[in-house]
Structure formats: structure tokens, C-alpha cells
Design an enzyme around this catalytic site. Structure first.
Site, PDB file in Angstrom:
ATOM      1  N   TYR A 163       0.862  -1.184   0.000  1.00  0.00           N
ATOM      2  CA  TYR A 163       0.000   0.000   0.000  1.00  0.00           C
ATOM      3  C   TYR A 163       0.896   1.231   0.000  1.00  0.00           C
ATOM      4  O   TYR A 163       1.825   1.328   0.797  1.00  0.00           O
ATOM      5  CB  TYR A 163      -0.903   0.001   1.239  1.00  0.00           C
ATOM      6  CG  TYR A 163      -1.811   1.209   1.327  1.00  0.00           C
ATOM      7  CD1 TYR A 163      -2.854   1.396   0.429  1.00  0.00           C
ATOM      8  CD2 TYR A 163      -1.614   2.182   2.320  1.00  0.00           C
ATOM      9  CE1 TYR A 163      -3.692   2.507   0.513  1.00  0.00           C
ATOM     10  CE2 TYR A 163      -2.447   3.292   2.414  1.00  0.00           C
ATOM     11  CZ  TYR A 163      -3.479   3.450   1.505  1.00  0.00           C
ATOM     12  OH  TYR A 163      -4.294   4.556   1.599  1.00  0.00           O
ATOM     13  N   ASP A 251       9.264   2.740   0.071  1.00  0.00           N
ATOM     14  CA  ASP A 251       8.196   3.393   0.810  1.00  0.00           C
ATOM     15  C   ASP A 251       8.347   2.992   2.273  1.00  0.00           C
ATOM     16  O   ASP A 251       7.936   1.921   2.699  1.00  0.00           O
ATOM     17  CB  ASP A 251       6.828   2.970   0.271  1.00  0.00           C
ATOM     18  CG  ASP A 251       5.690   3.625   1.034  1.00  0.00           C
ATOM     19  OD1 ASP A 251       5.955   4.251   2.081  1.00  0.00           O
ATOM     20  OD2 ASP A 251       4.538   3.498   0.591  1.00  0.00           O
ATOM     21  N   LYS A 279       4.054   8.882   8.994  1.00  0.00           N
ATOM     22  CA  LYS A 279       3.760   8.276  10.300  1.00  0.00           C
ATOM     23  C   LYS A 279       4.736   8.729  11.406  1.00  0.00           C
ATOM     24  O   LYS A 279       4.563   9.831  11.904  1.00  0.00           O
ATOM     25  CB  LYS A 279       3.631   6.768  10.136  1.00  0.00           C
ATOM     26  CG  LYS A 279       2.438   6.482   9.191  1.00  0.00           C
ATOM     27  CD  LYS A 279       1.979   5.053   9.064  1.00  0.00           C
ATOM     28  CE  LYS A 279       0.674   5.007   8.264  1.00  0.00           C
ATOM     29  NZ  LYS A 279       0.705   4.194   7.059  1.00  0.00           N
TER      30      LYS A 279
END
Ligand SMILES: *Cc1c(COP(=O)(O)O)cnc(C)c1O
Length: 449
Positions: A163, A251, A279
Site C-alpha cells: 500500500y 516506501d 507516520k
């Protein structure tokens, strides 16, 4: 049974029977559903795949969250990894307070953004520069634009079950909420937007050619459950990219400053050309970043002709929170966190085995996954999305989730997520989770068989 916060400062071990309370969670969710589509601002928060009504959070502190009914949960969601120090950590609160007193956004360079960029580059070997954005989605979307601008090529290779946020070009074959809802991609994304996106299986090195601008990968996949890279996979990917002049993008929105002091690239010793962060670096506030070699980032405006921008990019509150987190997370703390997570994973595995549930509990640094299966020899370890999907299709996760929630432990509400024990989850607390997991597994096992 979840725990009740009986009074300010109370230990909160009084038992509240589910359903015996005022129904506050249901009332809030009903109100939410009237004014917010599906009642949530991000689909993964809904209980679509586990059933029931989501708890509405009133507050959090350390490893705990309390819902609007006063139920206390040991929280292993931790904002899907945006929180590593625990909720409302004093250092983060102090940094935000101090920053907010000086103004929240200016539209001019600030000290905080320079300090955060320096902190990121100092920790990640090979990452010379970063540009700050406001989410992980923006980071990956921008990194891909840079890769296309730098190479003059269009094709993007991504891995099934990884994702990378919700930008059009990256929604094909997505994990996390996309997978949870069983969407092949997303409606509203024109075929032309994904025409140059190639989706290949995780943990196998694809054949590349000179039309490929970049390969984007989660160096440790954590949006199809936890799927660590097979030995040699990332280096082979690096070599395959080099052979055709494609850029490699890691990522690290989850892994960055979580799986180790310098993130996954430093830990696994493979250097991509571009990194995406999010995050942890925002300390629970909205931040993302993309970075890489100076030469590659030179294509960005104002120096180059690849456009990318953001009114709130490098926001002073967010950079202050992120810096506070990185300031606390020294190398020693990563070691402690990892040791505790390894013990937790092994103990959870033992609890599942003892209860007779076919399960696999992988871990990588502080990340802990949970897969259920039918046959341990055929189903585990999970190495790619097809296997993760097979595990999810057993339907056991939803049952286990409910048993755990009823015992005051909040797991992510979907089988494609991972658990995020952090600094606030000490060994005693993780021990409680293990005990309750044993009870929950026994209860599920009795119903499954
Ligand atoms: C969460 C996540 C994103 C998206 O970040 P947002 O801040 O939700 O936009 C991108 N990539 C990975 C690996 C993620 O886990």
C-alpha cells in the site's frame, strides 16, 4: 469484557459488560454516519471486515485508549504506526505547546522544517535531502513524479499487496483498506491513470526493461499483514533497477524510524534512490517526506521542472512533534523495543499453538503480524499477497479480533494490518495481552472446531 475507567487516575480494572452501558459508541457512530461517509475518515477504521460498531475514542495515554463509554483498551493500533512513544507523550505535548505559542503556519521557511530534514538525513545513509509534505500519500505520489521526471519514463512497478497511499497511479493491487474491502483497485480511477502501473508479486524480482521509471516497494511489507522481505530480495531488486536505469523507491512510511534508528534501508543495508516517510516522523501530526540523492531531487521546482508544492508542508506543529519523537528514539531504545516485540511475538505464537489455532506470528523489529491458516506447513510463512489473502479468507481474524476487543485489547480492525507495540507497551502489559490472547484463541478455537 473491556475495562472501565472508574475515576480519574484509577487503575481501571472494574469490569463492564459489553452492552450494559449507555450505548455511547453506537450513538456517536450513528451521528458520524449521518455526516461522514461510512462514519469514518479513512476506510480501514470502519469495522467492515470484523463486524460490529467501531469504538469512538475519547482520549489516549501511553499504551491505552478510552472510548466515549469509558472503556479502556490496550491499544495496538497506535494510529497505524504514526505513534511510537505512546499517546500524549509528555515530550511531544511539550513540543507542540511550545510551537503553537509561536504560530502554526507561515508560508515561509521555518527553523523546525530544517531541523527535521537534518534529523532525517542524518539517520538515513544515502538520503541527502528531503522535502516535507503532509501525508504519506503525498510523499509517494511526489516521489513517483520525481522518478518519472528524472528518468523521462512513465512506467511504475509496484508489488501486489503493498500500500502506498491513495494516489491514482498507486491504487492498483493495494493492501490495507483497499484489500480489506476486496477492491481490485478503486472506482473513480481512470484506466489511463493506472495504464503505466505494473503490479507484480512481492518477494519475486520482476523482469524490468528501459520503459520503467521506478520500482516502488515497502522494504518490509506491512499492509498485507507483516511480510518481511526474503533474504536477497531487496538487493536483487536494487541490481535489477540498476541494470535498466530505473530508480528504486523504498516506501518507508511505516518502516522509517520504526524498524530501526535509520529505518529499513539502514537496517537491511540496501540503498534506494528515493525514500518515502510519514507516520513516525510526524509524532502523530500530519507529516510525510520524500527524499533521496541530491542529484535526483534536483529535478524539483524551483531548481528543476518537476512541480510539487504544499501550503502546510513542513508545518511548525508537525515538525516540532516529529523532532520530539526522533529526539527520544535513540539507538538503545530501538534495541529495547525490538527485544520486547520479539518476546511478544514468540509468546503470542505459543499462546495460539497451545489453544490449537493454526496461526503465524511474524515479527520484524517492533512490527508484529498475525496470520491464521488451515495448514501450517502449506500456509506459513506468508511471503506474498496471495498467501495473505488465503489467510484472511479463513475468517478467523474477525473472530479473534472480537474476542480481544471484548477483553480490552484493541487490535487493528482488519486482517491486512499489523500490530504496533511501542515504547509505552512494557513487558508486563504485553504479558497481559498474551494472557488475553490465549483466552481469546481458546474461545475462537472452540467455535471453529
Ligand atoms: C500509511 C501508508 C501510506 C499512506 O500514508 P498516509 O499518511 O495515510 O497518506 C503510504 N505507504 C505506506 C507503506 C503506508 O503504510
Amino acid at each position: 469484557m473491556a475495562e472501565m475507567d472508574t475515576a480519574r487516575g484509577a487503575e481501571g480494572d472494574e469490569v463492564l459488560h459489553p452492552g450494559s452501558s449507555s450505548g455511547g459508541n453506537q450513538a456517536w457512530f450513528d451521528r458520524a454516519c449521518r455526516v461522514i461517509p461510512g462514519g469514518v475518515d479513512s476506510p480501514v477504521r470502519s469495522f467492515t471486515s470484523v463486524g460490529g460498531t467501531p469504538y469512538t475514542v475519547a482520549r489516549g495515554e501511553g499504551a491505552f485508549v478510552w472510548d466515549v463509554e469509558g472503556n479502556r483498551y490496550i491499544d495496538l493500533v497506535q494510529s497505524y504506526g504514526a505513534v511510537i512513544l505512546g499517546h500524549a507523550h509528555p515530550a511531544v505535548r511539550a513540543a507542540i505547546d511550545l510551537a503553537s505559542a509561536c504560530g502554526t503556519t507561515f508560508g515561509a521557511p521555518t527553523v523546525g522544517e530544517v531541523l527535521l530534514a537534518e534529523a532525517i538525513c542524518a539517520r538515513v545513509p544515502g538520503c541527502d535531502q528531503v522535502r516535507l509534505v503532509s501525508s504519506g500519500t503525498e510523499a509517494t505520489m511526489s516521489a513517483i513524479r520525481v522518478a518519472r521526471g528524472f528518468t523521462g519514463r512513465d512506467q511504475v512497478v509496484k508489488f501486489d499487496g503493498c500500500y502506498h497511499g491513495h494516489a491514482d497511479a498507486l491504487l492498483a493491487g493495494g493492501g490495507s483498506g483497499v484489500a480489506t474491502l476486496g477492491l481490485p483497485g478503486s472506482a473513480g480511477v481512470p484506466a489511463s491513470a493506472v495504464a503505466d502501473t505494473l503490479v507484480v508479486p512481492y518477494n519475486s524480482v520482476p523482469e524490468l526493461d528501459e520503459k520503467v521509471a521506478c520500482v516502488i516497494v515497502e522494504p518490509v511489507a506491512a499492509n498485507m499483514g507483516l511480510v518481511p522481505p526474503s533474504p536477497g530480495f531487496l538487493q536483487a531488486l536494487r541490481d535489477a533497477c540498476d541494470a535498466v536505469g530505473a530508480l528504486l523507491i523504498f516506501d518507508e512510511v511505516i518502516t522509517g524510524f520504526r524498524v530501526g534508528y535509520g529505518g529499513a534501508s539502514a537496517r537491511l543495508d540496501v540503498r534506494p534512490d528515493l525514500w518515502c516517510f510519514g507516520k513516525v516522523i510526524g509524532g502523530g501530526l500530519p507529516v510525510g517526506a520524500f527524499g533521496g540523492r541530491r542529484e535526483v531531487l534536483g529535478v524539483l521546482a524551483p531548481q528543476g521542472n518537476v512541480y510539487q508544492a504544499g501550503t502546510l508542508s513542513g508545518n511548525p506543529l508537525a515538525t516540532a512533534a516529529g523532532l520530539a519523537v526522533l529526539g527520544v528514539m535513540d539507538a538503545g531504545l530501538y534495541g529495547e523495543l525490538e527485544a520486547r516485540a520479539a518476546w511478544f511475538a514468540a509468546s503470542l505464537q505459543a499462546a495460539m499453538d497451545e489453544a490449537g489455532l493454526v496461526a503465524s506470528v511474524p515479527s520484524m523489529g517492533p512490527l508484529v503480524g498475525l496470520f491464521f491458516g488451515d495448514d501450517p506447513r502449506e500456509d506459513f510463512p506468508v511471503r506474498h499477497f496471495a498467501a495473505a489473502r488465503r489467510s484472511a479468507s479463513t475468517g478467523v481474524y474477525a473472530k479473534f479480533f472480537k474476542e480481544m476487543l471484548g477483553r480490552g485489547v484493541a487490535l487493528p480492525p482488519g486482517p491486512y494490518e499489523v500490530m504496533f507495540p511501542g515504547i509505552a507497551h512494557d513487558e508486563a502489559l504485553l504479558g497481559q495481552v498474551v494472557d488475553r490472547a490465549g483466552e481469546a484463541a481458546t474461545a475462537v478455537s472452540a467455535r471453529v472446531s
